[in-house]
Motif scaffolding. Sequence first.
Motif, PDB file in Angstrom:
ATOM      1  N   LEU A 147       0.842  -1.201   0.000  1.00 46.37           N
ATOM      2  CA  LEU A 147       0.000   0.000   0.000  1.00 46.37           C
ATOM      3  C   LEU A 147       0.875   1.248   0.000  1.00 46.37           C
ATOM      4  O   LEU A 147       0.631   2.201  -0.742  1.00 46.37           O
ATOM      5  N   ARG A 151       1.008   3.962  -2.996  1.00 45.11           N
ATOM      6  CA  ARG A 151       0.731   5.360  -2.700  1.00 45.11           C
ATOM      7  C   ARG A 151       1.885   6.239  -3.150  1.00 45.11           C
ATOM      8  O   ARG A 151       1.687   7.291  -3.752  1.00 45.11           O
ATOM      9  N   SER A 225       1.325   6.253  11.191  1.00 50.81           N
ATOM     10  CA  SER A 225       0.215   5.813  12.017  1.00 50.81           C
ATOM     11  C   SER A 225      -0.643   4.765  11.329  1.00 50.81           C
ATOM     12  O   SER A 225      -1.207   3.918  11.980  1.00 50.81           O
ATOM     13  N   GLU A 226      -0.756   4.810   9.998  1.00 49.29           N
ATOM     14  CA  GLU A 226      -1.652   3.836   9.390  1.00 49.29           C
ATOM     15  C   GLU A 226      -0.898   2.715   8.664  1.00 49.29           C
ATOM     16  O   GLU A 226      -1.349   1.605   8.630  1.00 49.29           O
ATOM     17  N   ARG A 299      -4.828  13.174   2.777  1.00 46.87           N
ATOM     18  CA  ARG A 299      -5.184  11.819   2.374  1.00 46.87           C
ATOM     19  C   ARG A 299      -4.789  11.653   0.915  1.00 46.87           C
ATOM     20  O   ARG A 299      -4.710  12.631   0.180  1.00 46.87           O
ATOM     21  N   ILE A 300      -4.572  10.416   0.495  1.00 49.16           N
ATOM     22  CA  ILE A 300      -4.021  10.188  -0.846  1.00 49.16           C
ATOM     23  C   ILE A 300      -4.897  10.802  -1.931  1.00 49.16           C
ATOM     24  O   ILE A 300      -4.404  11.438  -2.860  1.00 49.16           O
TER      25      ILE A 300
ATOM     26  N   GLU B  45      -7.783   1.475  -1.688  1.00 52.78           N
ATOM     27  CA  GLU B  45      -7.667   2.215  -0.431  1.00 52.78           C
ATOM     28  C   GLU B  45      -8.999   2.250   0.305  1.00 52.78           C
ATOM     29  O   GLU B  45      -9.116   2.875   1.347  1.00 52.78           O
ATOM     30  N   LYS B 359     -11.886   5.426   3.647  1.00 49.27           N
ATOM     31  CA  LYS B 359     -10.539   5.170   3.133  1.00 49.27           C
ATOM     32  C   LYS B 359      -9.656   4.628   4.257  1.00 49.27           C
ATOM     33  O   LYS B 359      -9.931   4.866   5.440  1.00 49.27           O
ATOM     34  N   VAL B 360      -8.604   3.923   3.880  1.00 49.03           N
ATOM     35  CA  VAL B 360      -7.707   3.371   4.901  1.00 49.03           C
ATOM     36  C   VAL B 360      -7.162   4.490   5.775  1.00 49.03           C
ATOM     37  O   VAL B 360      -7.043   4.357   6.985  1.00 49.03           O
ATOM     38  N   ALA B 361      -6.843   5.609   5.129  1.00 49.47           N
ATOM     39  CA  ALA B 361      -6.244   6.707   5.882  1.00 49.47           C
ATOM     40  C   ALA B 361      -7.238   7.277   6.896  1.00 49.47           C
ATOM     41  O   ALA B 361      -6.839   7.842   7.905  1.00 49.47           O
ATOM     42  N   ASP B 362      -8.545   7.118   6.612  1.00 48.10           N
ATOM     43  CA  ASP B 362      -9.546   7.638   7.548  1.00 48.10           C
ATOM     44  C   ASP B 362      -9.728   6.721   8.744  1.00 48.10           C
ATOM     45  O   ASP B 362     -10.296   7.126   9.752  1.00 48.10           O
ATOM     46  N   VAL B 364      -7.631   5.638  10.914  1.00 51.10           N
ATOM     47  CA  VAL B 364      -7.010   6.132  12.142  1.00 51.10           C
ATOM     48  C   VAL B 364      -7.746   7.357  12.665  1.00 51.10           C
ATOM     49  O   VAL B 364      -7.875   7.531  13.878  1.00 51.10           O
TER      50      VAL B 364
END
Lengths: 328, 379
Positions: A147, A151, A225-226, A299-300, B45, B359-362, B364
């Motif tokens: 991932l 990204r 963090s993720e 965010r991406i 994602e 989304k994955v980033a969300d 957290v």
Amino acid sequence: MIAAVIQFFEQHPLLWTFVKAVVLASFTLMIPLAVIWIERKVAGFIQSRLGPLHVGPHGTLQTVADALKLLLKEDIVPDGADKRFFYIAPYIAFISTVLSFMVLPFAPGWVALEMNVAVLFVIGVSLFNVVSILMAGWSSNNKYSLLGGLRAVAQLLSYEIPMVLSVLAVVFYTGSLSLTEIVEYQVKHGWNIWHPPIMIAALIYFICALAEINRTPFDLPEAESELVSGFNTEYSGMRFAFFFASEFANNFFITAFAAALFFGGWDGPILPPIVWTFLKVFVMIFVFMWVRWTPPRLRIDQILRFAWQLLVPVSLVNLLFAIALGVK
Amino acid sequence: MPVSPEKQSTLSTVEILSQGMVINVGPQHPSTHGVLRLILTLDGEQILHCEPVIGYLHRGLEKMMERRPYRHNIPFTDRLDYLAALSNNLGICQCIERLGGVEVPERAKYIRVLLMELQRIASHLVFLGTFGTDLGATTMFLYAFRERELVLDLLEECTGARLTYNWIRVGGVPDDLPDGFAEKVLAFVKVFRQRLKEYDQLLTRNRIFRSRTQNIGVLPKDLALAYGTSGPVLRASGVAYDIRKVDPYEVYDRVEFDVPVFDRGDVWARYLVRMEEMHQSLRIIEQVLRDMPDGPVQTKLPKIFKPPAGIAYSRVESPRGELSFMMVSDGSPNPVRVHIRAPSFVNLSVLPCLLEGAKVADLVAILGSIDVVLGEIDR
């Protein structure tokens, strides 16, 4: 004595090239030590703490100690990893950085390889970095790394375009692809940054540079963090150090490149040219760190939207202006 | 031409089946606050499905409590929500007091409220710091913990501990406040008001921060109520429900404060609720210090405390929401049954709903905004 040495190397150009390569590679390895120390101190300053203090005066040897620690660590390769790619990915990242340092003019005459298409060369080799990240992410056989790698590639490729367009604006404006000539042009005509189209180009370059060296707010590929630090999760020891070193050396390079393109390179009064180059670079590095330790990360999808919907069109229009206003 | 059923079934198999990537987050992962494990199914994602796995911290506290005399159970509650140990202490003490019909002296009530609000600030600061780190604003973490240190210093001076206080007692508090404590607290309140403004400048007004939190993880009002969420999570979804107001305990009915409520129900609203709660806690602290009467701080109780047979239920507003204790007594020195309603446990149950399609980033951001503590989820 010096004349004899010069004569010796003139007779053996291959040996001279070798010497330059060694000096450049070691320089590229030494630079991160300084930049990381500064980064830690700046981070400490911003976060109201002290940063490294105990190893050496003001903790200056802390990064050296860390590098030694990484050197002594076991080199772990995951069982399921694609071994060949896993092994070479960090070196490709590092080599791409060393190669871009090759054409960088530090002062008049202080350039390892005088190239008339230096700008093109830099853009070309810096793309190797993307390849190495994708290789690392894919070959680690780890979902987080994958991932992170994906990204990184999406982000780096998206930001490469506005970055190249803003660099092209400088190229059209000064009428040269050689970094030395671009700097010499600025010595004669004043720094590029004071000319309106280049000012916008510099701004776009700055934003893209943040993204290119994976810094907050664009530090997604290694979002701690993720993604548990993303594409380099599985790396340890020296291989990790190479990724790390190439990132910080890139940090130095991307600012030095900006100094040459926008801020007149070695140009400046009183102080010797080499000092001016380093001064400009470190001021810019400080700004980068300042940004890094202040805002959160994007965010991406937000990052990609920003690149394609704002930066690319603006830099395209800006390029037209630069062409119209530049030297014929 | 209509397609025959057989033909249709063969047609449908031609569809390209794309399987989601299953990714395991936790129990050792930097962004799961504690030992929470999430099994995510991803499409790129995008999160398709989320399955939380809990229980890594299970200690059987409720059962352990049944084997011990009532007052010996107070230290256990420190280990529930370890970021707000005093709230848990208060929860169990209130329950035992209700069971045994114990009266608490006035001064002790004020001291309890004072400590509760200091604890709330300390807990919300941990949320703020970790939430910042989750979103990549590492500096926020150090700023929040710098101020938490001030609160912990105060609490340490008063209770002697920094994390597991074990300081509320059945029938009051073990000791009066130390000399000059009120002045120190007021000095802190003054400093902290300034610092809250600093946080607003650093995070609340930041465009990037807003774009990472606004309209992310929206929890509609009806869903929040259906799942039984409480605390800031519920109040961010537009329900003005705060135990301190709806079922006042100690002296909360005598102090003036507002309950911040936001209608958006997103991560941003949950963040704002907690930020505003810290302001309100400061207000409460000032009033409590002003109105605190003199007098004893503890009621005398027999050495062996045997409440009459019966059931008691009590609830407090912990920083995470409605924390309740239920105890059943048969007249013996030990409780027969203890149950704890942990707010984090209930709040966590909405996580799969919030994550679907995010989304994955969300992940957290959403998980951080629910602000769970695994100690009280697993008990």
